[in-house]
Write a protein that holds these residues in place. Structure first.
Motif, PDB file in Angstrom:
ATOM      1  N   ALA A 196       0.826  -1.208   0.000  1.00 20.94           N
ATOM      2  CA  ALA A 196       0.000   0.000   0.000  1.00 20.94           C
ATOM      3  C   ALA A 196       0.860   1.258   0.000  1.00 20.94           C
ATOM      4  CB  ALA A 196      -0.939   0.004   1.201  1.00 20.94           C
ATOM      5  N   ASN A 197       1.999   1.181   0.666  1.00 24.47           N
ATOM      6  CA  ASN A 197       2.889   2.340   0.700  1.00 24.47           C
ATOM      7  C   ASN A 197       3.720   2.489  -0.561  1.00 24.47           C
ATOM      8  OD1 ASN A 197       2.714   3.922   3.326  1.00 24.47           O
ATOM      9  ND2 ASN A 197       2.742   1.818   4.076  1.00 24.47           N
ATOM     10  N   LEU A 198       3.507   1.588  -1.513  1.00 16.48           N
ATOM     11  CA  LEU A 198       4.039   1.774  -2.861  1.00 16.48           C
ATOM     12  C   LEU A 198       2.898   2.067  -3.836  1.00 16.48           C
ATOM     13  CD1 LEU A 198       6.679  -1.116  -3.077  1.00 16.48           C
ATOM     14  CD2 LEU A 198       7.072   1.296  -2.529  1.00 16.48           C
ATOM     15  N   GLY A 199       1.733   2.396  -3.287  1.00 11.44           N
ATOM     16  CA  GLY A 199       0.558   2.682  -4.095  1.00 11.44           C
ATOM     17  C   GLY A 199       0.664   4.020  -4.795  1.00 11.44           C
ATOM     18  N   LEU A 200      -0.385   4.378  -5.510  1.00  9.50           N
ATOM     19  CA  LEU A 200      -0.329   5.548  -6.383  1.00  9.50           C
ATOM     20  C   LEU A 200      -0.157   6.849  -5.609  1.00  9.50           C
ATOM     21  CD1 LEU A 200      -0.312   6.277  -9.307  1.00  9.50           C
ATOM     22  CD2 LEU A 200      -2.804   6.447  -9.260  1.00  9.50           C
ATOM     23  N   THR A 201      -0.741   6.942  -4.422  1.00 12.07           N
ATOM     24  CA  THR A 201      -0.566   8.154  -3.617  1.00 12.07           C
ATOM     25  C   THR A 201       0.905   8.398  -3.337  1.00 12.07           C
ATOM     26  OG1 THR A 201      -2.742   7.986  -2.569  1.00 12.07           O
ATOM     27  CG2 THR A 201      -1.055   9.222  -1.378  1.00 12.07           C
ATOM     28  N   THR A 202       1.614   7.340  -2.907  1.00 14.63           N
ATOM     29  CA  THR A 202       3.042   7.465  -2.613  1.00 14.63           C
ATOM     30  C   THR A 202       3.836   7.717  -3.887  1.00 14.63           C
ATOM     31  OG1 THR A 202       2.732   5.914  -0.799  1.00 14.63           O
ATOM     32  CG2 THR A 202       4.990   6.380  -1.442  1.00 14.63           C
ATOM     33  N   GLN A 203       3.463   7.032  -4.971  1.00 15.59           N
ATOM     34  CA  GLN A 203       4.185   7.212  -6.233  1.00 15.59           C
ATOM     35  C   GLN A 203       4.161   8.673  -6.670  1.00 15.59           C
ATOM     36  OE1 GLN A 203       5.815   4.759  -7.779  1.00 15.59           O
ATOM     37  NE2 GLN A 203       5.018   2.957  -6.744  1.00 15.59           N
ATOM     38  N   LEU A 204       2.987   9.290  -6.613  1.00 16.88           N
ATOM     39  CA  LEU A 204       2.876  10.682  -7.065  1.00 16.88           C
ATOM     40  C   LEU A 204       3.517  11.657  -6.091  1.00 16.88           C
ATOM     41  CD1 LEU A 204      -0.686  10.769  -8.669  1.00 16.88           C
ATOM     42  CD2 LEU A 204       1.532  10.351  -9.746  1.00 16.88           C
ATOM     43  N   ALA A 205       3.479  11.327  -4.804  1.00 15.48           N
ATOM     44  CA  ALA A 205       4.162  12.176  -3.821  1.00 15.48           C
ATOM     45  C   ALA A 205       5.671  12.149  -4.065  1.00 15.48           C
ATOM     46  CB  ALA A 205       3.841  11.703  -2.410  1.00 15.48           C
ATOM     47  N   PHE A 206       6.204  10.955  -4.336  1.00 17.66           N
ATOM     48  CA  PHE A 206       7.640  10.830  -4.587  1.00 17.66           C
ATOM     49  C   PHE A 206       8.029  11.521  -5.885  1.00 17.66           C
ATOM     50  CE2 PHE A 206      11.320   7.886  -5.784  1.00 17.66           C
ATOM     51  CZ  PHE A 206      12.232   8.622  -5.052  1.00 17.66           C
ATOM     52  N   LEU A 207       7.204  11.355  -6.920  1.00 22.85           N
ATOM     53  CA  LEU A 207       7.489  12.042  -8.177  1.00 22.85           C
ATOM     54  C   LEU A 207       7.462  13.551  -7.976  1.00 22.85           C
ATOM     55  CD1 LEU A 207       7.970  12.263 -11.179  1.00 22.85           C
ATOM     56  CD2 LEU A 207       5.537  11.848 -11.569  1.00 22.85           C
ATOM     57  N   GLY A 208       6.505  14.039  -7.186  1.00 26.18           N
ATOM     58  CA  GLY A 208       6.459  15.468  -6.898  1.00 26.18           C
ATOM     59  C   GLY A 208       7.725  15.953  -6.211  1.00 26.18           C
ATOM     60  N   ALA A 209       8.221  15.174  -5.252  1.00 25.30           N
ATOM     61  CA  ALA A 209       9.457  15.540  -4.550  1.00 25.30           C
ATOM     62  C   ALA A 209      10.641  15.542  -5.522  1.00 25.30           C
ATOM     63  CB  ALA A 209       9.710  14.567  -3.403  1.00 25.30           C
ATOM     64  N   CYS A 210      10.684  14.564  -6.431  1.00 29.51           N
ATOM     65  CA  CYS A 210      11.765  14.512  -7.420  1.00 29.51           C
ATOM     66  C   CYS A 210      11.699  15.700  -8.375  1.00 29.51           C
ATOM     67  CB  CYS A 210      11.690  13.201  -8.198  1.00 29.51           C
ATOM     68  SG  CYS A 210      12.068  11.723  -7.224  1.00 29.51           S
ATOM     69  N   LEU A 211      10.478  16.105  -8.727  1.00 26.53           N
ATOM     70  CA  LEU A 211      10.330  17.282  -9.582  1.00 26.53           C
ATOM     71  C   LEU A 211      10.866  18.526  -8.886  1.00 26.53           C
ATOM     72  CD1 LEU A 211       6.743  16.689 -11.021  1.00 26.53           C
ATOM     73  CD2 LEU A 211       8.862  16.785 -12.351  1.00 26.53           C
ATOM     74  N   LEU A 212      10.503  18.706  -7.629  1.00 26.41           N
ATOM     75  CA  LEU A 212      10.954  19.880  -6.892  1.00 26.41           C
ATOM     76  C   LEU A 212      12.478  19.902  -6.749  1.00 26.41           C
ATOM     77  CD1 LEU A 212       8.252  20.117  -4.080  1.00 26.41           C
ATOM     78  CD2 LEU A 212       8.474  21.557  -6.114  1.00 26.41           C
ATOM     79  N   ALA A 213      13.062  18.703  -6.664  1.00 25.41           N
ATOM     80  CA  ALA A 213      14.519  18.600  -6.541  1.00 25.41           C
ATOM     81  C   ALA A 213      15.217  18.727  -7.891  1.00 25.41           C
ATOM     82  CB  ALA A 213      14.891  17.273  -5.899  1.00 25.41           C
ATOM     83  N   GLY A 214      14.426  18.805  -8.969  1.00 29.72           N
ATOM     84  CA  GLY A 214      15.012  18.909 -10.296  1.00 29.72           C
ATOM     85  C   GLY A 214      15.560  17.600 -10.816  1.00 29.72           C
ATOM     86  N   GLN A 215      15.118  16.479 -10.239  1.00 33.27           N
ATOM     87  CA  GLN A 215      15.602  15.154 -10.645  1.00 33.27           C
ATOM     88  C   GLN A 215      14.422  14.215 -10.920  1.00 33.27           C
ATOM     89  OE1 GLN A 215      18.772  14.366 -11.154  1.00 33.27           O
ATOM     90  NE2 GLN A 215      19.547  16.358 -10.484  1.00 33.27           N
ATOM     91  N   PRO A 216      13.567  14.525 -11.883  1.00 35.41           N
ATOM     92  CA  PRO A 216      12.392  13.677 -12.118  1.00 35.41           C
ATOM     93  C   PRO A 216      12.746  12.252 -12.514  1.00 35.41           C
ATOM     94  CG  PRO A 216      12.676  15.254 -13.903  1.00 35.41           C
ATOM     95  CD  PRO A 216      13.614  15.666 -12.818  1.00 35.41           C
ATOM     96  N   LYS A 217      13.898  12.058 -13.199  1.00 30.12           N
ATOM     97  CA  LYS A 217      14.267  10.708 -13.622  1.00 30.12           C
ATOM     98  C   LYS A 217      14.646   9.815 -12.441  1.00 30.12           C
ATOM     99  CE  LYS A 217      15.522  11.641 -18.406  1.00 30.12           C
ATOM    100  NZ  LYS A 217      16.553  11.505 -19.457  1.00 30.12           N
ATOM    101  N   PHE A 218      14.913  10.430 -11.307  1.00 30.37           N
ATOM    102  CA  PHE A 218      15.194   9.629 -10.121  1.00 30.37           C
ATOM    103  C   PHE A 218      13.974   8.798  -9.753  1.00 30.37           C
ATOM    104  CE2 PHE A 218      15.804   8.960  -5.504  1.00 30.37           C
ATOM    105  CZ  PHE A 218      17.061   8.358  -5.545  1.00 30.37           C
ATOM    106  N   TYR A 219      12.794   9.336 -10.060  1.00 32.70           N
ATOM    107  CA  TYR A 219      11.563   8.591  -9.779  1.00 32.70           C
ATOM    108  C   TYR A 219      11.478   7.342 -10.653  1.00 32.70           C
ATOM    109  CZ  TYR A 219       6.846   6.944 -10.128  1.00 32.70           C
ATOM    110  OH  TYR A 219       5.764   6.108 -10.169  1.00 32.70           O
TER     111      TYR A 219
END
Length: 242
Positions: free
Chosen positions: A191-214
């Motif tokens: 559940a903690n790898l579900g879509l809510t977490t996926q998009l939260a992590f992608l958002g954090a990667c975007l803010l860090a300027g590293q979207p490919k890290f996601y």
């Protein structure tokens, strides 16, 4: 907080699904387009979190108003796939297509593990639709897409999970074996790898300027799930040795 106000205004849950899908696709377009940091990082990161809130809202709204339908359930799942594909392609280009499949396998594992956890305890996994009257053509089209994309994943993964259980418990697993094989921690991890977490992590990667890290994290998420799979097999194997 949003369910009651929207219920009083008679908002259709399917319209919420279409709206948060549009937000997700627009966020993907902004990522792909690039530009100033606020347009290519901040705005899509915020849009994805709004999309998450609304994605969690639509089902709650449908249940609270007795408006759950087969169409709504298929629509929600398939529109999430549209957004995921758009986001992965926006971040990784053509490689985003196989990455979307990898992401789908992670989300399907979450679905199957929760389903098996509840089945092993005699719990209802999903209540039936409260409303009938679906447009037969729309519903048939949505079912066809689900059958073509999601059902094969469910069959392959579900069959493999069952085969692994039988490999450690024997050809006739007992209810106790199934209970040991489906402990709450496995559903918590998935559940903690579900879509809510996926998009939260992608958002954090975007803010860090590293979207490919996601996108690069997806294989490691698969490895984590494989580790959990081995652990739950060990629980069943340990029962047989006691």
């Amino acid at each position: 907080m949003l369910v009651d106000p929207l219920a009083r205004r008679n908002v259709d849950p399917s319209h919420v699904v279409l709206f948060h899908t549009a937000l997700g696709v627009y966020a993907a377009w902004l990522i792909r387009r690039g530009g100033p940091w606020w347009r290519s990082r901040l705005t899509p990161a915020l849009l994805l979190q709004i999309k998450t809130v609304l994605d969690n809202l639509d089902g709650q709204l449908a249940r609270a108003t007795g408006r759950t339908t087969e169409t709504g359930r298929y629509l929600d799942t398939e529109m999430d796939l549209v957004v995921n594909l758009a986001l992965n392609v926006a971040v990784a280009g053509k490689a985003g297509i196989p990455l979307t499949l990898l992401q789908s396998l992670i989300l399907t594992t979450d679905f199957l593990w929760e389903q098996d956890h509840r089945a092993a305890r005699g719990e209802v996994f999903r209540d039936g639709a409260a409303q009938a009257g679906d447009d037969p053509r729309v519903l048939a089209a949505l079912k066809a897409v689900y059958a073509a994309y999601f059902v094969p994943q469910e069959r392959v993964l579900g069959g493999w999970f069952e085969a692994r259980l039988r490999a450690v418990a024997g050809n006739s697993p007992t209810p106790e074996d199934r209970h040991a094989y489906t402990p709450l921690p496995i559903t918590a991890v998935a559940a903690n790898l579900g879509l809510t977490t996926q998009l939260a992590f992608l958002g954090a990667c975007l803010l860090a300027g590293q979207p490919k890290f996601y996108t690069r994290s997806l294989p490691f998420q698969i490895l984590l799930l494989l580790g959990v799979q081995r652990w739950r097999e060990g629980r069943v194997r340990g029962r047989g040795q006691d």
